[in-house]
Every structure is written in structure tokens, then in C-alpha cells.
Design an enzyme around this catalytic site. Structure first.
Site, PDB file in Angstrom:
ATOM      1  N   ASN A  83       0.838  -1.134   0.013  1.00 46.71           N
ATOM      2  CA  ASN A  83      -0.078   0.039   0.142  1.00 46.71           C
ATOM      3  C   ASN A  83       0.900   1.258  -0.113  1.00 46.71           C
ATOM      4  O   ASN A  83       1.735   1.380   0.744  1.00 46.71           O
ATOM      5  CB  ASN A  83      -0.932   0.102   1.254  1.00 46.71           C
ATOM      6  CG  ASN A  83      -2.085  -0.969   1.083  1.00 46.71           C
ATOM      7  OD1 ASN A  83      -2.521  -1.075  -0.050  1.00 46.71           O
ATOM      8  ND2 ASN A  83      -2.644  -1.427   2.067  1.00 46.71           N
ATOM      9  N   HIS A  84       0.466   2.363  -0.862  1.00 49.73           N
ATOM     10  CA  HIS A  84       0.985   3.636  -0.658  1.00 49.73           C
ATOM     11  C   HIS A  84       0.180   4.510   0.307  1.00 49.73           C
ATOM     12  O   HIS A  84      -1.135   4.069   0.334  1.00 49.73           O
ATOM     13  CB  HIS A  84       1.046   4.148  -2.155  1.00 49.73           C
ATOM     14  CG  HIS A  84       1.975   3.629  -2.999  1.00 49.73           C
ATOM     15  ND1 HIS A  84       2.333   4.049  -4.211  1.00 49.73           N
ATOM     16  CD2 HIS A  84       2.538   2.359  -3.025  1.00 49.73           C
ATOM     17  CE1 HIS A  84       3.118   3.404  -4.836  1.00 49.73           C
ATOM     18  NE2 HIS A  84       3.328   2.237  -4.142  1.00 49.73           N
ATOM     19  N   ALA A  85       0.568   5.326   0.871  1.00 50.52           N
ATOM     20  CA  ALA A  85      -0.073   6.260   1.662  1.00 50.52           C
ATOM     21  C   ALA A  85      -1.195   7.069   0.785  1.00 50.52           C
ATOM     22  O   ALA A  85      -0.783   7.576  -0.247  1.00 50.52           O
ATOM     23  CB  ALA A  85       0.747   7.293   2.716  1.00 50.52           C
ATOM     24  N   MET A  86      -2.305   7.064   1.385  1.00 50.99           N
ATOM     25  CA  MET A  86      -3.347   7.883   0.564  1.00 50.99           C
ATOM     26  C   MET A  86      -4.006   9.179   1.259  1.00 50.99           C
ATOM     27  O   MET A  86      -4.751  10.034   0.863  1.00 50.99           O
ATOM     28  CB  MET A  86      -4.614   6.943   0.412  1.00 50.99           C
ATOM     29  CG  MET A  86      -4.219   5.775  -0.547  1.00 50.99           C
ATOM     30  SD  MET A  86      -5.458   4.466  -0.902  1.00 50.99           S
ATOM     31  CE  MET A  86      -5.477   3.809   0.819  1.00 50.99           C
ATOM     32  N   THR A 106       0.249  10.145  -3.948  1.00 47.37           N
ATOM     33  CA  THR A 106       0.734   8.573  -3.426  1.00 47.37           C
ATOM     34  C   THR A 106       1.985   8.196  -3.824  1.00 47.37           C
ATOM     35  O   THR A 106       2.605   7.369  -3.609  1.00 47.37           O
ATOM     36  CB  THR A 106      -0.376   7.871  -4.012  1.00 47.37           C
ATOM     37  OG1 THR A 106      -0.372   7.926  -5.536  1.00 47.37           O
ATOM     38  CG2 THR A 106      -1.913   8.009  -3.320  1.00 47.37           C
TER      39      THR A 106
END
Ligand SMILES: CC(C)(COP(=O)(O)OP(=O)(O)OC[C@H]1O[C@@H](n2cnc3c(N)ncnc32)[C@H](O)[C@@H]1OP(=O)(O)O)[C@@H](O)C(=O)NCCC(=O)NCCS
Length: 211
Positions: free
Chosen positions: A88-91, A96
Site C-alpha cells: 500500500n501507498h499512503a493515501m 501517493t
């Protein structure tokens, strides 16, 4: 059960005596600090045995905080993929783009995202090309249909399919499922599993209890 050996990297031997090298026993070939794998669980893929972890769970890094836990006697078909939390990338920001991945000083723990373990129970059958999304728990005896995208937990002995995966049907009654989970045949010694084999194959839970 003489034909089952958890240390054997290639559990399938063809009739001519040669090992079938595209099916590997995970516990025998994977050495990954964030993976815990039970005996007899296998995965079929076209890479080398050394590439197994990277093909099955390509976003699980040695420095990842989440774990991938796979039980015993799990069957994983070709092109199945387990996407773990580290993917996951920070959203929460504007972009992102993972800027800090590109500096050796900040690549480890560069984002403080919540992480969740992925847990796959025992005797789970994961069909061709299924995708298991981060943090999912799949109960023992579940079946994941070909090409399913599993985004939510799957109860034991339940068949799910589609994108997002939803229940196709339960394999046994609630009472039978409770009995099977209590029996936990996958933890039995191999000689007991061998004696139970006809009942495991026929679905006779009453007979299984009497082994
Ligand atoms: C999930 C599965 C086990 C279901 O088997 P089954 O019960 O005999 O399947 P059926 O054909 O009776 O289908 C039952 C329902 O599930 C649906 N379904 C079956 N496979 C599906 C799939 N891959 N994705 C979504 N839905 C599926 C059917 O459309 C049907 O729905 P309906 O009742 O609304 O018509 C099977 O379809 C499957 O995906 N097996 C995996 C095979 C595989 O990947 N093997 C790799 C080598 S090990």
C-alpha cells in the site's frame, strides 16, 4: 504416509521417476523472515524454487512489518498472488508517490501505515489466478475460486468467488464445520491421516471422528 515428506522441495514425482519442478512445497523452499508456512502446503508456478516467495507474495519484504501466515495442507494454483500490507501507498496526503523509497536513508519504514497480517488457515484451496488482498484471514477448509479477488475475510469451509469475492456456498452445515474445526485433522500424525484418508476423500465426518 510414505508418499508425503514435508522436506521434499518437489512433492510430485512423475511416473518416470523425475520430479515435477513446477510444484513446490512452500515450507521446504521458502526462507523468508516474514512468512510462516505449515508443512505440506504447495504452490505451482513456472519460476525456479528460489523465486517462490517473490512470485507468491511480491510485496512482502524482509523489512515488512506484516506477516504472511499459511497453514498446513494449503493448495495454491498457478498465478495466485498474495498482496500484503507493504504494497500500500499512503493515501492521506496529496500525492501517493512514494518519494522516500528512493533514498537509502529512508527506504526502511518510510511510511507509517497501518499493517495487518494475512492469515490463511489449513487445507485451503486457492484457485488459479486468485488475488488475496492485504490483511485478509481465510478460514480453514475454504475454497477460493479461480480469478477471485478476496478483499474480506472468508469463513471456514466457505467457497468464495468473483471480484470482490462473495460467498458461492458453504461446504458443510454450521455444526459439521464446528466439528471439523475441532477435529483439526491437519494436525494429526501422518499415520492417523493415512487411516483417515478414505473419510477425508468421501466427506464422511462421522467416520472421521472415529479414526
Ligand atoms: C469455485 C469452484 C470450486 C466452484 O466449483 P462448483 O461448485 O463445481 O462450480 P459450479 O460450476 O457449480 O458453480 C457454482 C456457482 O459458482 C459460480 N462460479 C464458479 N466458479 C466461479 C469463479 N471462478 N468465479 C466466480 N464465480 C464462480 C458459478 O457461476 C455458479 O454461480 P450460480 O450458482 O450463480 O450459477 C470452481 O468453479 C473453481 O473456481 N475452481 C478452481 C479451479 C482452479 O483454479 N484450479 C487450478 C488448479 S488447482
Amino acid at each position: 504416509m510414505p508418499f508425503l515428506d514435508p522436506r521434499q522441495p518437489y512433492p510430485i514425482t512423475l511416473a518416470d521417476g523425475t520430479p515435477y519442478r513446477e510444484t513446490v512445497q512452500l515450507a521446504a523452499v521458502v526462507d523468508h523472515p516474514r512468512m510462516e508456512i505449515g508443512d505440506f502446503s504447495y504452490f505451482t508456478h513456472s519460476g525456479t524454487a528460489k523465486e517462490t516467495a517473490a512470485i507468491l507474495a511480491p510485496y512482502l519484504y524482509p523489512f515488512s512489518r506484516e506477516r504472511l501466515v499459511i497453514g498446513r495442507f494449503v493448495q495454491i494454483a498457478r498465478e495466485a498472488i498474495i498482496i500484503t500490507s507493504s504494497a500500500n501507498h499512503a493515501m492521506s496526503g496529496i500525492s501517493t508517490y512514494p518519494f522516500r523509497v528512493f533514498s537509502p536513508e529512508t527506504i526502511t519504514g518510510y511510511q507509517d501505515l497501518p499493517f495487518r497480517d494475512t492469515v490463511i488457515g489449513h487445507d485451503v484451496w486457492i484457485g488459479h489466478g486468485a488475488t488475496i488482498m492485504p490483511g485478509v484471514t481465510i478460514g480453514s477448509g475454504a475454497i477460493i475460486a479461480a480469478r477471485a479477488v478476496v478483499t474480506r475475510d472468508v469463513p471456514p469451509y466457505t467457497i468464495v468467488g468473483g471480484n470482490p469475492a462473495t460467498m458461492i456456498r458453504q461446504r458443510f452445515t454450521d455444526k459439521e464445520i464446528a466439528d471439523l474445526l475441532a477435529l483439526a485433522w491437519w494436525d494429526w500424525p501422518l499415520d492417523k491421516i493415512e487411516r483417515a484418508l478414505p473419510h477425508l476423500e468421501s466427506g464422511d465426518i462421522v467416520a472421521l471422528k472415529s479414526v
